[in-house]
Design a protein around this motif. Structure first.
Motif, PDB file in Angstrom:
ATOM      1  N   VAL A 144      42.685  -9.485 -13.537  1.00  0.00           N
ATOM      2  CA  VAL A 144      42.912 -10.371 -12.391  1.00  0.00           C
ATOM      3  C   VAL A 144      41.657 -10.374 -11.535  1.00  0.00           C
ATOM      4  N   ARG A 145      41.147 -11.535 -11.243  1.00  0.00           N
ATOM      5  CA  ARG A 145      39.877 -11.667 -10.526  1.00  0.00           C
ATOM      6  C   ARG A 145      39.909 -12.909  -9.642  1.00  0.00           C
ATOM      7  N   ARG A 192      39.916 -16.265  -1.929  1.00  0.00           N
ATOM      8  CA  ARG A 192      41.273 -15.802  -1.641  1.00  0.00           C
ATOM      9  C   ARG A 192      42.297 -16.255  -2.676  1.00  0.00           C
ATOM     10  N   ALA A 193      41.840 -16.808  -3.796  1.00  0.00           N
ATOM     11  CA  ALA A 193      42.723 -17.175  -4.906  1.00  0.00           C
ATOM     12  C   ALA A 193      42.378 -16.285  -6.099  1.00  0.00           C
ATOM     13  N   PHE A 194      43.397 -15.704  -6.707  1.00  0.00           N
ATOM     14  CA  PHE A 194      43.204 -14.734  -7.785  1.00  0.00           C
ATOM     15  C   PHE A 194      44.033 -15.143  -8.991  1.00  0.00           C
ATOM     16  N   ALA A 195      43.502 -14.868 -10.179  1.00  0.00           N
ATOM     17  CA  ALA A 195      44.232 -15.245 -11.390  1.00  0.00           C
ATOM     18  C   ALA A 195      43.808 -14.386 -12.570  1.00  0.00           C
ATOM     19  N   ARG A 196      44.703 -14.352 -13.545  1.00  0.00           N
ATOM     20  CA  ARG A 196      44.375 -13.826 -14.869  1.00  0.00           C
ATOM     21  C   ARG A 196      44.432 -15.018 -15.821  1.00  0.00           C
ATOM     22  N   PHE A 197      43.330 -15.263 -16.496  1.00  0.00           N
ATOM     23  CA  PHE A 197      43.242 -16.360 -17.463  1.00  0.00           C
ATOM     24  C   PHE A 197      43.355 -15.808 -18.878  1.00  0.00           C
ATOM     25  N   GLU A 198      44.093 -16.532 -19.701  1.00  0.00           N
ATOM     26  CA  GLU A 198      44.156 -16.229 -21.126  1.00  0.00           C
ATOM     27  C   GLU A 198      44.044 -17.548 -21.886  1.00  0.00           C
ATOM     28  N   GLY A 199      43.053 -17.637 -22.746  1.00  0.00           N
ATOM     29  CA  GLY A 199      42.853 -18.875 -23.485  1.00  0.00           C
ATOM     30  C   GLY A 199      42.593 -20.059 -22.585  1.00  0.00           C
ATOM     31  N   GLU A 201      43.957 -20.639 -19.753  1.00  0.00           N
ATOM     32  CA  GLU A 201      45.110 -20.984 -18.927  1.00  0.00           C
ATOM     33  C   GLU A 201      45.497 -19.816 -18.030  1.00  0.00           C
ATOM     34  N   VAL A 202      46.056 -20.142 -16.884  1.00  0.00           N
ATOM     35  CA  VAL A 202      46.495 -19.129 -15.924  1.00  0.00           C
ATOM     36  C   VAL A 202      47.822 -18.533 -16.382  1.00  0.00           C
ATOM     37  N   VAL A 203      47.880 -17.203 -16.483  1.00  0.00           N
ATOM     38  CA  VAL A 203      49.149 -16.544 -16.795  1.00  0.00           C
ATOM     39  C   VAL A 203      49.678 -15.774 -15.586  1.00  0.00           C
ATOM     40  N   PHE A 204      48.801 -15.492 -14.634  1.00  0.00           N
ATOM     41  CA  PHE A 204      49.207 -14.897 -13.355  1.00  0.00           C
ATOM     42  C   PHE A 204      48.332 -15.481 -12.265  1.00  0.00           C
ATOM     43  N   LYS A 205      48.928 -15.708 -11.097  1.00  0.00           N
ATOM     44  CA  LYS A 205      48.155 -16.160  -9.948  1.00  0.00           C
ATOM     45  C   LYS A 205      48.770 -15.629  -8.662  1.00  0.00           C
ATOM     46  N   ALA A 206      47.937 -15.493  -7.648  1.00  0.00           N
ATOM     47  CA  ALA A 206      48.380 -15.150  -6.304  1.00  0.00           C
ATOM     48  C   ALA A 206      47.241 -15.488  -5.356  1.00  0.00           C
ATOM     49  N   GLU A 207      47.569 -15.632  -4.095  1.00  0.00           N
ATOM     50  CA  GLU A 207      46.564 -15.981  -3.098  1.00  0.00           C
ATOM     51  C   GLU A 207      46.750 -15.141  -1.845  1.00  0.00           C
ATOM     52  N   ILE A 208      45.693 -14.983  -1.099  1.00  0.00           N
ATOM     53  CA  ILE A 208      45.769 -14.432   0.253  1.00  0.00           C
ATOM     54  C   ILE A 208      45.822 -15.645   1.164  1.00  0.00           C
ATOM     55  N   GLY A 209      47.018 -16.004   1.566  1.00  0.00           N
ATOM     56  CA  GLY A 209      47.194 -17.237   2.323  1.00  0.00           C
ATOM     57  C   GLY A 209      46.698 -17.164   3.740  1.00  0.00           C
ATOM     58  N   ALA A 210      46.843 -16.010   4.376  1.00  0.00           N
ATOM     59  CA  ALA A 210      46.386 -15.811   5.754  1.00  0.00           C
ATOM     60  C   ALA A 210      45.668 -14.472   5.822  1.00  0.00           C
ATOM     61  N   LEU A 211      44.540 -14.455   6.523  1.00  0.00           N
ATOM     62  CA  LEU A 211      43.733 -13.241   6.605  1.00  0.00           C
ATOM     63  C   LEU A 211      43.259 -13.060   8.042  1.00  0.00           C
ATOM     64  N   SER A 212      43.916 -12.148   8.767  1.00  0.00           N
ATOM     65  CA  SER A 212      43.504 -11.838  10.131  1.00  0.00           C
ATOM     66  C   SER A 212      42.526 -10.669  10.101  1.00  0.00           C
ATOM     67  N   HIS A 213      42.141 -10.192  11.271  1.00  0.00           N
ATOM     68  CA  HIS A 213      41.209  -9.071  11.323  1.00  0.00           C
ATOM     69  C   HIS A 213      41.813  -7.788  10.754  1.00  0.00           C
ATOM     70  N   SER A 214      43.144  -7.701  10.709  1.00  0.00           N
ATOM     71  CA  SER A 214      43.757  -6.449  10.293  1.00  0.00           C
ATOM     72  C   SER A 214      44.759  -6.583   9.151  1.00  0.00           C
ATOM     73  N   VAL A 215      45.210  -7.800   8.839  1.00  0.00           N
ATOM     74  CA  VAL A 215      46.279  -7.998   7.856  1.00  0.00           C
ATOM     75  C   VAL A 215      45.935  -9.172   6.942  1.00  0.00           C
ATOM     76  N   GLY A 216      46.289  -9.035   5.666  1.00  0.00           N
ATOM     77  CA  GLY A 216      46.212 -10.150   4.730  1.00  0.00           C
ATOM     78  C   GLY A 216      47.596 -10.434   4.185  1.00  0.00           C
ATOM     79  N   GLN A 217      48.015 -11.685   4.217  1.00  0.00           N
ATOM     80  CA  GLN A 217      49.349 -12.055   3.741  1.00  0.00           C
ATOM     81  C   GLN A 217      49.242 -12.700   2.365  1.00  0.00           C
ATOM     82  N   ILE A 218      49.848 -12.064   1.375  1.00  0.00           N
ATOM     83  CA  ILE A 218      49.822 -12.554   0.002  1.00  0.00           C
ATOM     84  C   ILE A 218      50.890 -13.634  -0.169  1.00  0.00           C
ATOM     85  N   GLN A 219      50.534 -14.688  -0.883  1.00  0.00           N
ATOM     86  CA  GLN A 219      51.476 -15.784  -1.122  1.00  0.00           C
ATOM     87  C   GLN A 219      51.282 -16.319  -2.545  1.00  0.00           C
TER      88      GLN A 219
END
Length: 283
Positions: A144-145, A192-199, A201-219
């Motif tokens: 995942v990168r 802030r967008a992360f994925a695992r690609f196979e062939g 194509e995306v088989v897993f994805k997630a994003e950091i939708g909001a990033l404050s000075h102290s917290v990151g919210q995964i979506q």
């Protein structure tokens, strides 16, 4: 008992009071804090308005806070403050696609808005808000990168599939997907967008939708349907948590539908604990 003044538009002169109010709940206020950290309080730059209520005769403390933009996000406030926010919202045409935030505030303001804005397409009244400040207990998926800008067209179908599955509408409706594509491209460009690609194509994805000075919210956590049940979701999410906690020095957070038992179990296995409860009203 102190009485609240009516809801008013906040500006840069209120920055200290706003920061103090947001700091009282950094995880719950992450979506709004991230905007203010990056853009300030000017409505034109903020993409919406920040409203506040304070005890009459006092200006150093905000007892209630609400963001009105693409989403209506009531963060804190008594019943009378929520009524004041609702009155302000009802004085103009609705532009938000949802009401989201701490459940007590969301359900409280919705009870004031429902007669005019309803019926809602869906009300999700119980969404555990979860967070972790520690390294993930699940081994992060090394494949995942961050997604590269030149991979937008390969990533976008997975993002659209996730949105339809989670929200129940096609994000390409209305403008043919121009706005949604731009939003996804922005997430990719800012790392802030992360994925695992196979062939290819995306088989897993997630994003950091909001990033404050102290917290990151995964979506937007999503696994391709034919690859579910094999731990890709937990290991992939752990990789994003690792990036937030160790790489960025932030608390990792997310919220999940109460009925999604599988996801809640996976998040707890990673190390997330419940710190609050959100609710969402979808239009």
């Amino acid at each position: 008992m102190l009485r609240l003044a009516g809801a008013r538009l906040l500006d840069e002169r209120d920055r200290a009071a706003v920061r103090a109010a947001l700091a009282a709940d950094p995880v719950g206020s992450c979506m709004v804090s991230a905007r203010i950290d990056a853009l300030g309080l000017d409505p034109w730059r903020l993409g919406g308005e920040l409203w506040g209520c304070e005890p009459r005769g006092r200006t150093s403390r905000l007892d209630a806070l609400c963001f009105a933009g693409p989403n209506l996000i009531p963060l804190r406030g008594s019943r009378s403050a929520l009524r004041a926010f609702a009155d302000r919202a009802l004085s103009r045409r609705r532009i938000c696609s949802s009401v989201v935030g701490p459940s007590e505030q969301v359900l409280g303001i919705w009870s004031e808005l429902e007669l005019d804005w309803g019926p809602a397409r869906e009300v999700r009244a119980e969404q555990p808000l979860m967070a972790t400040m520690g390294e993930p207990r699940v081994r992060p998926d090394p494949l995942v990168r961050p997604v590269r800008p030149d991979e937008l067209d390969r990533y976008l179908p997975a993002a659209v599939a996730m949105f339809i599955e989670e929200v129940g509408v096609d994000p390409r409706a209305g403008d043919g997907g121009v706005s949604y594509r731009a939003r996804v491209a922005e997430l990719i460009a800012t790392g802030r967008a992360f994925a695992r690609f196979e062939g290819g194509e995306v088989v897993f994805k997630a994003e950091i939708g909001a990033l404050s000075h102290s917290v990151g919210q995964i979506q937007g956590v999503w696994v391709r349907p034919n690859r579910r049940g094999h731990g890709l979701g937990a290991a992939g999410t752990a990789a994003v948590v690792d990036r937030l906690v160790r790489g960025m020095g932030r608390t990792a957070s997310l919220y999940v539908n109460s009925y999604n038992v599988v996801a809640k179990a996976a998040y707890r296995k990673i190390g997330f604990g419940q710190v609050g409860e959100y609710a969402t009203v979808l239009f």
